[in-house]
Motif scaffolding. Structure first.
Motif, PDB file in Angstrom:
ATOM      1  N   LYS A 223       1.126  -1.031  -0.157  1.00  0.00           N
ATOM      2  CA  LYS A 223      -0.368   0.037  -0.313  1.00  0.00           C
ATOM      3  C   LYS A 223       1.027   1.551   0.324  1.00  0.00           C
ATOM      4  O   LYS A 223       0.286   2.391  -0.803  1.00  0.00           O
ATOM      5  CB  LYS A 223      -1.069  -0.024   1.495  1.00  0.00           C
ATOM      6  CG  LYS A 223      -1.924  -1.101   0.493  1.00  0.00           C
ATOM      7  CD  LYS A 223      -2.891  -1.031   2.008  1.00  0.00           C
ATOM      8  CE  LYS A 223      -3.576  -1.783   2.125  1.00  0.00           C
ATOM      9  NZ  LYS A 223      -4.858  -1.790   2.950  1.00  0.00           N
ATOM     10  N   THR A 224       1.932   1.278   0.690  1.00  0.00           N
ATOM     11  CA  THR A 224       2.636   2.431   0.715  1.00  0.00           C
ATOM     12  C   THR A 224       3.317   2.831  -0.458  1.00  0.00           C
ATOM     13  O   THR A 224       3.482   3.675  -0.927  1.00  0.00           O
ATOM     14  CB  THR A 224       4.210   2.137   1.706  1.00  0.00           C
ATOM     15  OG1 THR A 224       3.457   1.750   2.901  1.00  0.00           O
ATOM     16  CG2 THR A 224       4.335   3.556   1.805  1.00  0.00           C
TER      17      THR A 224
ATOM     18  N   GLU B  78       2.701   1.776  -3.693  1.00  0.00           N
ATOM     19  CA  GLU B  78       1.124   1.883  -4.601  1.00  0.00           C
ATOM     20  C   GLU B  78       1.009   3.684  -4.508  1.00  0.00           C
ATOM     21  O   GLU B  78       0.025   3.922  -5.468  1.00  0.00           O
ATOM     22  CB  GLU B  78       0.141   1.628  -4.660  1.00  0.00           C
ATOM     23  CG  GLU B  78       0.280  -0.661  -4.444  1.00  0.00           C
ATOM     24  CD  GLU B  78      -1.238  -1.007  -4.222  1.00  0.00           C
ATOM     25  OE1 GLU B  78      -1.695  -0.889  -3.384  1.00  0.00           O
ATOM     26  OE2 GLU B  78      -0.873  -2.469  -4.948  1.00  0.00           O
ATOM     27  N   LYS B  79       1.398   3.414  -2.937  1.00  0.00           N
ATOM     28  CA  LYS B  79       0.657   5.250  -2.913  1.00  0.00           C
ATOM     29  C   LYS B  79       1.366   6.536  -2.836  1.00  0.00           C
ATOM     30  O   LYS B  79       1.473   7.317  -3.279  1.00  0.00           O
ATOM     31  CB  LYS B  79      -0.208   5.604  -1.229  1.00  0.00           C
ATOM     32  CG  LYS B  79      -0.410   7.057  -0.506  1.00  0.00           C
ATOM     33  CD  LYS B  79      -0.590   6.958   0.504  1.00  0.00           C
ATOM     34  CE  LYS B  79      -1.145   8.442   0.833  1.00  0.00           C
ATOM     35  NZ  LYS B  79      -1.767   8.424   2.500  1.00  0.00           N
TER      36      LYS B  79
ATOM     37  N   CYS C 169       7.459   4.410  -8.502  1.00  0.00           N
ATOM     38  CA  CYS C 169       7.759   3.916  -7.155  1.00  0.00           C
ATOM     39  C   CYS C 169       8.991   4.598  -6.996  1.00  0.00           C
ATOM     40  O   CYS C 169       9.494   5.953  -6.670  1.00  0.00           O
ATOM     41  CB  CYS C 169       7.075   3.087  -6.948  1.00  0.00           C
ATOM     42  SG  CYS C 169       8.026   2.540  -4.680  1.00  0.00           S
TER      43      CYS C 169
ATOM     44  N   VAL D 254       6.787   1.083   6.039  1.00  0.00           N
ATOM     45  CA  VAL D 254       5.036   1.301   5.721  1.00  0.00           C
ATOM     46  C   VAL D 254       5.156   3.194   5.771  1.00  0.00           C
ATOM     47  O   VAL D 254       4.629   3.739   5.340  1.00  0.00           O
ATOM     48  CB  VAL D 254       4.350   0.985   6.930  1.00  0.00           C
ATOM     49  CG1 VAL D 254       3.548  -0.854   6.693  1.00  0.00           C
ATOM     50  CG2 VAL D 254       4.507   0.930   8.248  1.00  0.00           C
TER      51      VAL D 254
ATOM     52  N   GLU E  58       4.748   7.611   2.957  1.00  0.00           N
ATOM     53  CA  GLU E  58       3.421   6.888   4.190  1.00  0.00           C
ATOM     54  C   GLU E  58       2.574   6.192   3.397  1.00  0.00           C
ATOM     55  O   GLU E  58       2.059   6.341   2.500  1.00  0.00           O
ATOM     56  CB  GLU E  58       3.182   6.937   5.375  1.00  0.00           C
ATOM     57  CG  GLU E  58       2.867   9.179   4.811  1.00  0.00           C
ATOM     58  CD  GLU E  58       2.116  10.155   6.480  1.00  0.00           C
ATOM     59  OE1 GLU E  58       1.662   9.251   7.227  1.00  0.00           O
ATOM     60  OE2 GLU E  58       1.442  10.884   6.138  1.00  0.00           O
ATOM     61  N   SER E  59       1.266   4.973   3.776  1.00  0.00           N
ATOM     62  CA  SER E  59       0.443   4.408   3.433  1.00  0.00           C
ATOM     63  C   SER E  59      -0.913   5.271   3.520  1.00  0.00           C
ATOM     64  O   SER E  59      -0.321   6.162   4.495  1.00  0.00           O
ATOM     65  CB  SER E  59       0.493   2.815   3.869  1.00  0.00           C
ATOM     66  OG  SER E  59      -0.395   2.535   4.798  1.00  0.00           O
TER      67      SER E  59
END
Length: 125
Positions: free
Chosen positions: A49-50, A52-53, A61, A107, A124-125
Protein backbone atom coordinates in the motif's frame (compact mmCIF):
# COMPACT_ATOMS: atom_id res chain seq x y z
CA UNK A 1 -0.87 -26.36 38.94
CA UNK A 2 1.24 -23.25 39.61
CA UNK A 3 4.23 -24.88 37.93
CA UNK A 4 2.15 -25.64 34.82
CA UNK A 5 0.87 -22.06 34.73
CA UNK A 6 4.45 -20.78 35.08
CA UNK A 7 5.64 -23.03 32.25
CA UNK A 8 2.76 -21.88 30.03
CA UNK A 9 3.48 -18.21 30.74
CA UNK A 10 7.18 -18.71 30.00
CA UNK A 11 6.38 -20.51 26.73
CA UNK A 12 3.93 -17.78 25.70
CA UNK A 13 6.43 -15.05 26.51
CA UNK A 14 9.14 -16.81 24.49
CA UNK A 15 6.78 -17.22 21.53
CA UNK A 16 5.87 -13.54 21.62
CA UNK A 17 9.40 -12.16 21.83
CA UNK A 18 9.72 -8.94 19.87
CA UNK A 19 11.64 -9.28 16.61
CA UNK A 20 13.72 -6.14 17.00
CA UNK A 21 16.61 -7.58 14.96
CA UNK A 22 14.40 -8.35 11.95
CA UNK A 23 12.86 -4.88 11.97
CA UNK A 24 16.30 -3.27 12.30
CA UNK A 25 17.67 -5.33 9.37
CA UNK A 26 14.72 -4.35 7.15
CA UNK A 27 15.22 -0.66 7.98
CA UNK A 28 18.96 -0.93 7.30
CA UNK A 29 18.34 -2.65 3.93
CA UNK A 30 15.89 0.11 2.95
CA UNK A 31 18.21 2.97 3.85
CA UNK A 32 21.24 1.21 2.34
CA UNK A 33 19.35 0.83 -0.95
CA UNK A 34 18.50 4.53 -0.91
CA UNK A 35 22.11 5.49 -0.12
CA UNK A 36 23.33 3.31 -2.99
CA UNK A 37 20.90 4.92 -5.43
CA UNK A 38 18.94 1.67 -5.75
CA UNK A 39 15.44 3.12 -5.59
CA UNK A 40 13.93 0.02 -7.25
CA UNK A 41 15.33 -2.16 -4.45
CA UNK A 42 14.03 0.31 -1.84
CA UNK A 43 10.56 0.17 -3.43
CA UNK A 44 10.64 -3.61 -3.09
CA UNK A 45 11.11 -3.18 0.68
CA UNK A 46 8.02 -0.98 1.07
CA UNK A 47 4.64 -2.37 2.09
CA UNK A 48 2.43 -2.80 -0.98
CA UNK A 49 0.00 0.00 0.00
CA UNK A 50 2.89 2.36 0.71
CA UNK A 51 4.54 1.65 -2.65
CA UNK A 52 1.20 2.12 -4.44
CA UNK A 53 0.47 5.45 -2.73
CA UNK A 54 3.93 6.93 -3.30
CA UNK A 55 4.04 7.66 -7.04
CA UNK A 56 2.37 10.62 -8.62
CA UNK A 57 0.41 10.33 -11.87
CA UNK A 58 2.48 8.57 -14.53
CA UNK A 59 5.39 8.08 -12.11
CA UNK A 60 6.99 4.90 -10.84
CA UNK A 61 7.70 4.19 -7.17
CA UNK A 62 11.45 4.39 -7.86
CA UNK A 63 11.14 7.76 -9.60
CA UNK A 64 9.10 9.10 -6.69
CA UNK A 65 11.70 7.91 -4.16
CA UNK A 66 14.50 9.49 -6.18
CA UNK A 67 12.57 12.75 -6.31
CA UNK A 68 12.05 12.80 -2.53
CA UNK A 69 15.78 12.46 -1.83
CA UNK A 70 15.25 10.79 1.54
CA UNK A 71 18.11 10.88 4.02
CA UNK A 72 20.33 7.81 4.14
CA UNK A 73 19.37 7.25 7.77
CA UNK A 74 22.65 6.24 9.36
CA UNK A 75 23.07 3.51 11.94
CA UNK A 76 20.12 2.17 13.96
CA UNK A 77 19.92 3.81 17.38
CA UNK A 78 16.68 2.32 18.77
CA UNK A 79 14.06 -0.28 17.83
CA UNK A 80 10.61 -0.61 19.39
CA UNK A 81 8.28 -3.46 18.41
CA UNK A 82 4.60 -3.81 19.30
CA UNK A 83 3.21 -7.02 17.86
CA UNK A 84 3.46 -6.67 14.07
CA UNK A 85 4.33 -2.95 14.17
CA UNK A 86 7.78 -1.43 14.69
CA UNK A 87 9.51 1.91 14.92
CA UNK A 88 13.17 2.01 13.96
CA UNK A 89 15.08 5.13 14.84
CA UNK A 90 18.22 5.75 12.87
CA UNK A 91 20.79 8.45 13.35
CA UNK A 92 19.15 10.67 10.69
CA UNK A 93 15.66 9.21 10.17
CA UNK A 94 12.77 7.33 11.75
CA UNK A 95 11.02 4.49 9.93
CA UNK A 96 7.82 2.64 10.74
CA UNK A 97 7.49 -0.97 9.69
CA UNK A 98 4.86 -3.72 9.71
CA UNK A 99 5.47 -7.45 9.76
CA UNK A 100 3.78 -9.34 6.92
CA UNK A 101 3.95 -13.01 5.96
CA UNK A 102 7.14 -12.38 3.97
CA UNK A 103 8.86 -10.31 6.66
CA UNK A 104 9.18 -6.71 7.79
CA UNK A 105 8.17 -3.99 5.30
CA UNK A 106 8.55 -0.21 5.53
CA UNK A 107 5.18 1.56 5.86
CA UNK A 108 6.57 5.05 6.55
CA UNK A 109 9.95 6.73 6.05
CA UNK A 110 11.44 10.18 6.24
CA UNK A 111 9.59 10.70 9.51
CA UNK A 112 10.19 13.55 11.93
CA UNK A 113 8.40 14.08 15.24
CA UNK A 114 5.91 16.91 15.44
CA UNK A 115 5.50 18.42 18.89
CA UNK A 116 2.46 16.92 20.67
CA UNK A 117 1.38 15.18 17.45
CA UNK A 118 2.26 11.99 15.59
CA UNK A 119 5.24 11.89 13.24
CA UNK A 120 5.11 13.61 9.88
CA UNK A 121 6.48 11.32 7.16
CA UNK A 122 7.52 11.94 3.57
CA UNK A 123 6.58 8.37 2.61
CA UNK A 124 3.56 6.68 4.20
CA UNK A 125 0.58 4.50 3.40
Amino acid sequence: MRLLAGVLLTALAAGCAADTAGAARAAERFTAALAAGQAEVACGLLARKTAEKLPGPGQSCAAALRELRLRAGGPVTEVSVWGDEAQVRLEDDTLFLRHFGDGWRVVAAGCVPVRDLPYECEVES
